[in-house]
Design a protein around this motif. Structure first.
Motif, mmCIF file in Angstrom:
data_model
loop_
_atom_site.group_PDB
_atom_site.id
_atom_site.type_symbol
_atom_site.label_atom_id
_atom_site.label_comp_id
_atom_site.label_asym_id
_atom_site.label_seq_id
_atom_site.Cartn_x
_atom_site.Cartn_y
_atom_site.Cartn_z
ATOM 1 N N SER A 73 0.826 -1.211 0.000
ATOM 2 C CA SER A 73 0.000 0.000 0.000
ATOM 3 C C SER A 73 0.858 1.258 0.000
ATOM 4 N N LYS A 74 2.005 1.216 0.693
ATOM 5 C CA LYS A 74 2.888 2.381 0.716
ATOM 6 C C LYS A 74 3.532 2.611 -0.652
ATOM 7 N N TYR A 75 3.889 1.515 -1.319
ATOM 8 C CA TYR A 75 4.441 1.653 -2.668
ATOM 9 C C TYR A 75 3.406 2.229 -3.627
ATOM 10 N N LEU A 76 2.165 1.812 -3.483
ATOM 11 C CA LEU A 76 1.117 2.326 -4.366
ATOM 12 C C LEU A 76 0.871 3.808 -4.118
ATOM 13 N N GLY A 77 0.759 4.198 -2.865
ATOM 14 C CA GLY A 77 0.547 5.610 -2.550
ATOM 15 C C GLY A 77 1.705 6.477 -3.028
ATOM 16 N N THR A 78 2.914 5.963 -2.872
ATOM 17 C CA THR A 78 4.094 6.703 -3.321
ATOM 18 C C THR A 78 4.104 6.827 -4.845
ATOM 19 N N ALA A 79 3.729 5.754 -5.543
ATOM 20 C CA ALA A 79 3.701 5.777 -7.009
ATOM 21 C C ALA A 79 2.724 6.828 -7.522
ATOM 22 N N ILE A 80 1.554 6.908 -6.905
ATOM 23 C CA ILE A 80 0.556 7.896 -7.326
ATOM 24 C C ILE A 80 1.075 9.314 -7.099
ATOM 25 N N ALA A 81 1.707 9.517 -5.947
ATOM 26 C CA ALA A 81 2.243 10.851 -5.635
ATOM 27 C C ALA A 81 3.341 11.257 -6.620
ATOM 28 N N LEU A 82 4.118 10.281 -7.104
ATOM 29 C CA LEU A 82 5.204 10.584 -8.023
ATOM 30 C C LEU A 82 4.721 10.845 -9.443
ATOM 31 N N LYS A 83 3.595 10.287 -9.813
ATOM 32 C CA LYS A 83 3.160 10.347 -11.202
ATOM 33 C C LYS A 83 2.469 11.646 -11.586
ATOM 34 N N PHE A 84 1.737 12.255 -10.668
ATOM 35 C CA PHE A 84 0.891 13.378 -11.080
ATOM 36 C C PHE A 84 1.629 14.697 -11.327
ATOM 37 N N PRO A 85 2.653 15.068 -10.574
ATOM 38 C CA PRO A 85 3.359 16.320 -10.902
ATOM 39 C C PRO A 85 3.910 16.366 -12.325
ATOM 40 N N PRO A 86 4.609 15.331 -12.810
ATOM 41 C CA PRO A 86 5.073 15.400 -14.203
ATOM 42 C C PRO A 86 3.929 15.394 -15.213
ATOM 43 N N LEU A 87 2.822 14.729 -14.887
ATOM 44 C CA LEU A 87 1.659 14.764 -15.780
ATOM 45 C C LEU A 87 1.162 16.190 -15.968
ATOM 46 N N ILE A 88 1.087 16.921 -14.888
ATOM 47 C CA ILE A 88 0.612 18.306 -14.960
ATOM 48 C C ILE A 88 1.604 19.174 -15.730
ATOM 49 N N LEU A 89 2.885 18.994 -15.470
ATOM 50 C CA LEU A 89 3.906 19.792 -16.155
ATOM 51 C C LEU A 89 3.891 19.536 -17.664
ATOM 52 N N ILE A 90 3.854 18.277 -18.077
ATOM 53 C CA ILE A 90 3.837 17.944 -19.506
ATOM 54 C C ILE A 90 2.577 18.480 -20.164
ATOM 55 N N SER A 91 1.460 18.436 -19.458
ATOM 56 C CA SER A 91 0.202 18.948 -20.010
ATOM 57 C C SER A 91 0.289 20.444 -20.273
ATOM 58 N N LEU A 92 0.917 21.180 -19.370
ATOM 59 C CA LEU A 92 1.088 22.620 -19.579
ATOM 60 C C LEU A 92 1.984 22.900 -20.791
ATOM 61 N N LEU A 93 3.034 22.087 -20.941
ATOM 62 C CA LEU A 93 3.916 22.260 -22.102
ATOM 63 C C LEU A 93 3.167 21.972 -23.405
ATOM 64 N N ILE A 94 2.307 20.979 -23.387
ATOM 65 C CA ILE A 94 1.504 20.672 -24.579
ATOM 66 C C ILE A 94 0.595 21.845 -24.908
ATOM 67 N N HIS A 95 -0.025 22.408 -23.888
ATOM 68 C CA HIS A 95 -0.959 23.518 -24.098
ATOM 69 C C HIS A 95 -0.256 24.725 -24.735
ATOM 70 N N TYR A 96 0.931 25.032 -24.239
ATOM 71 C CA TYR A 96 1.638 26.200 -24.758
ATOM 72 C C TYR A 96 2.361 25.924 -26.088
ATOM 73 N N SER A 97 2.356 24.653 -26.494
ATOM 74 C CA SER A 97 2.944 24.282 -27.796
ATOM 75 C C SER A 97 1.848 23.891 -28.789
ATOM 76 N N ARG A 98 0.666 24.417 -28.575
ATOM 77 C CA ARG A 98 -0.506 24.000 -29.344
ATOM 78 C C ARG A 98 -0.286 24.121 -30.856
ATOM 79 N N ARG A 99 0.304 25.204 -31.306
ATOM 80 C CA ARG A 99 0.466 25.439 -32.742
ATOM 81 C C ARG A 99 1.346 24.364 -33.377
ATOM 82 N N TYR A 100 2.419 23.988 -32.688
ATOM 83 C CA TYR A 100 3.329 22.986 -33.238
ATOM 84 C C TYR A 100 2.713 21.587 -33.201
ATOM 85 N N VAL A 101 1.942 21.307 -32.150
ATOM 86 C CA VAL A 101 1.248 20.017 -32.054
ATOM 87 C C VAL A 101 0.263 19.853 -33.203
ATOM 88 N N THR A 102 -0.469 20.924 -33.494
ATOM 89 C CA THR A 102 -1.445 20.884 -34.588
ATOM 90 C C THR A 102 -0.757 20.678 -35.929
#
Length: 480
Positions: A73-102
């Motif tokens: 259970s501790k490994y699972l909780g730690t894994a979830i905590a580690l995964k979401f910050p980079p998800l948010i950061l990458i999502s912001l980079l995608i948003h600000y690179s919208r023209r190139y993605v398109t």
């Protein structure tokens, strides 16, 4: 965990998923043509590539640590905590690179890309947790939900005139279903993360991420690089990308059994490694290699003979541009059938560092060859680059694994499979000369004839016949 039954459950699910995926690809290929698929496939490739920095090996590290049995259970909780910050950061980079993605995708799919990234990562974590819980067979139901959602909702949206967006939104629906059911089935509770468990996951994940990069490079780098050439207006078209990826997906069918065995093998070998049961590991790897190889070799020969007919009848005449690509990729699957077992075994004995070194070398080879060969030979060059890089990857994994384990590779049985496959190929080619294949029924009849010839010859060899009899037993037990 019963390795044979778990492998069988996953194999049955993968067969079902492959049928659904191919049904969807056939329908969408015939209705939309190759060009829209040339946008959809790069979208999926981009989701996969962006999953690398958002996951950073945490999912595979979570499966490994949970399979060891302590502090789940501790490994699972730690894994979830580690995964979401980079998800948010990458999502912001995608948003600000919208023209190139398109520009890269040829359609405005930026928001869909962000949503797909979140949904895919969350769904995939549930699957890795279930595997770590030694419930590999149960992941079969979870993973088949994505193609079910894709084909059902995607076709409805196609009827409503959404074009390429119907493919993307269908993928999102299927991934969401996978997420919901996956976490519903997970039994490990979530505890607060700790720095100790952060260090443990990162210690394993920092090497595992390189293997993950290798998987994504292998699956998507060719499409990603082809899309770059399309964006700059050279070498290939979006229609050729669609044809290339259809050929790739057709070649993947021969890998279903190998992937099923490798998926079931990892937590079991990991558990044996933790207990020091080296003899059991050394005995199971040759057993895991042979059934997959017995299917991949004849499949390659059959595809080599029927490549044009397969693409024309299943997808349409415009997809036959990838006939030679299909042959090259089917040949590469012979090496991948060995790699998926050796690669997962190397990671399961807690040597992700060596798997990472092998993968890093193959990534470099893949990247360089893709640039050079796509520029020179187009989609055929991409197939050659992928094949050569994977031969390097498989050879290095075999070299590293044999430093720790004494593996008795089933050479004689494999050679007999090659002989039987060659005989089958001659028979199928002889039939093809006299019979023009124009319908799915005619194609299926020729394939069944080839299967019958191969099966009759390969089972003459008594060691293979005995293995086949042993494999039938778990199938009978599995049938209610």
């Amino acid at each position: 965990m019963n390795l044979a039954q778990s492998s069988l459950k996953i194999f049955v699910a993968k067969i079902g998923a492959a049928i659904l995926n191919f049904l969807a690809i056939i329908i969408f290929s015939r209705k939309l043509g190759a060009a829209p698929l040339g946008t959809y496939y790069p979208f999926i490739a981009l989701v996969g590539i962006l999953s690398i920095p958002t996951d950073f090996g945490i999912s595979s590290a979570t499966e490994k640590r949970i399979s060891e049995g302590a502090d789940k259970s501790k490994y699972l909780g730690t894994a979830i905590a580690l995964k979401f910050p980079p998800l948010i950061l990458i999502s912001l980079l995608i948003h600000y690179s919208r023209r190139y993605v398109t520009q890269y995708l040829g359609a405005d799919l930026t928001l869909a890309l962000i949503v797909a990234l979140f949904v895919r990562q969350t769904a995939q974590l549930s699957v890795t947790v279930l595997r770590g819980e030694m419930r590999v067979g149960e992941t079969a139901l979870v993973e088949i939900l994505r193609p079910i959602g894709w084909i059902s909702s995607g076709y409805v949206l196609y009827l409503q005139g959404y074009g390429v967006y119907s493919l993307v939104y269908g993928y999102l629906v299927g991934s969401t279903l996978m997420l919901i059911v996956g976490w519903w089935k997970v039994s490990t509770p979530i505890s607060n993360p700790t720095l100790e468990h952060v260090d443990s996951l990162i210690d394993y994940g920092k090497f595992s991420v390189i293997s993950s990069i290798g998987d994504y490079f292998y699956n998507w780098m060719d499409v990603a690089m082809l899309s770059v050439f399309v964006a700059v207006g050279t070498a290939v078209t979006r229609g050729e990308i669609g044809a290339y990826e259809n050929a790739w997906r057709l070649s993947l069918v021969v890998m279903l059994l190998s992937q099923s065995i490798a998926t079931a093998l990892f937590p079991q070998v990991s558990h044996w490694n933790a207990d020091g049961a080296v003899d059991q590991i050394e005995s199971v790897i040759p057993t895991a290699l042979l059934p997959a190889f017995l299917l991949v070799t004849p499949a390659f020969v059959g595809i080599a003979v029927l490549s044009r007919d397969l693409l024309k009848i299943m997808f349409g005449p415009e997809f036959t541009v990838a006939w030679f690509v299909l042959i090259i990729l089917a040949g590469e699957k012979v090496f991948q059938a060995v790699h998926v077992v050796l690669g997962r075994s190397l990671q399961a004995i807690d040597r992700p560092d060596l798997a990472a070194y092998a993968t890093a070398v193959s990534i470099l080879v893949n990247l360089v060859l893709n640039v050079v060969l796509i520029w020179k030979f187009g989609i055929v060059g991409a197939a050659i680059a992928t094949t050569l890089s994977f031969i390097v990857n498989t050879s290095l994994h075999a070299h590293y694994l044999t430093q720790f384990l004494n593996i008795d590779f089933p050479v004689q049985k494999a050679l007999w499979s090659i002989v039987a496959s060659a005989a089958m190929g001659i028979c199928v080619y002889s039939v093809q000369i006299y019979i023009e294949i124009n319908t799915i029924i005619e194609l299926g009849s020729v394939i069944c004839f080839g299967v019958l010839v191969y099966g009759s010859i390969v089972l003459v060899y008594s060691p293979i016949r005995e293995i086949a009899q042993r494999l039938v037993s778990p199938m009978i037990e599995f049938i209610p």
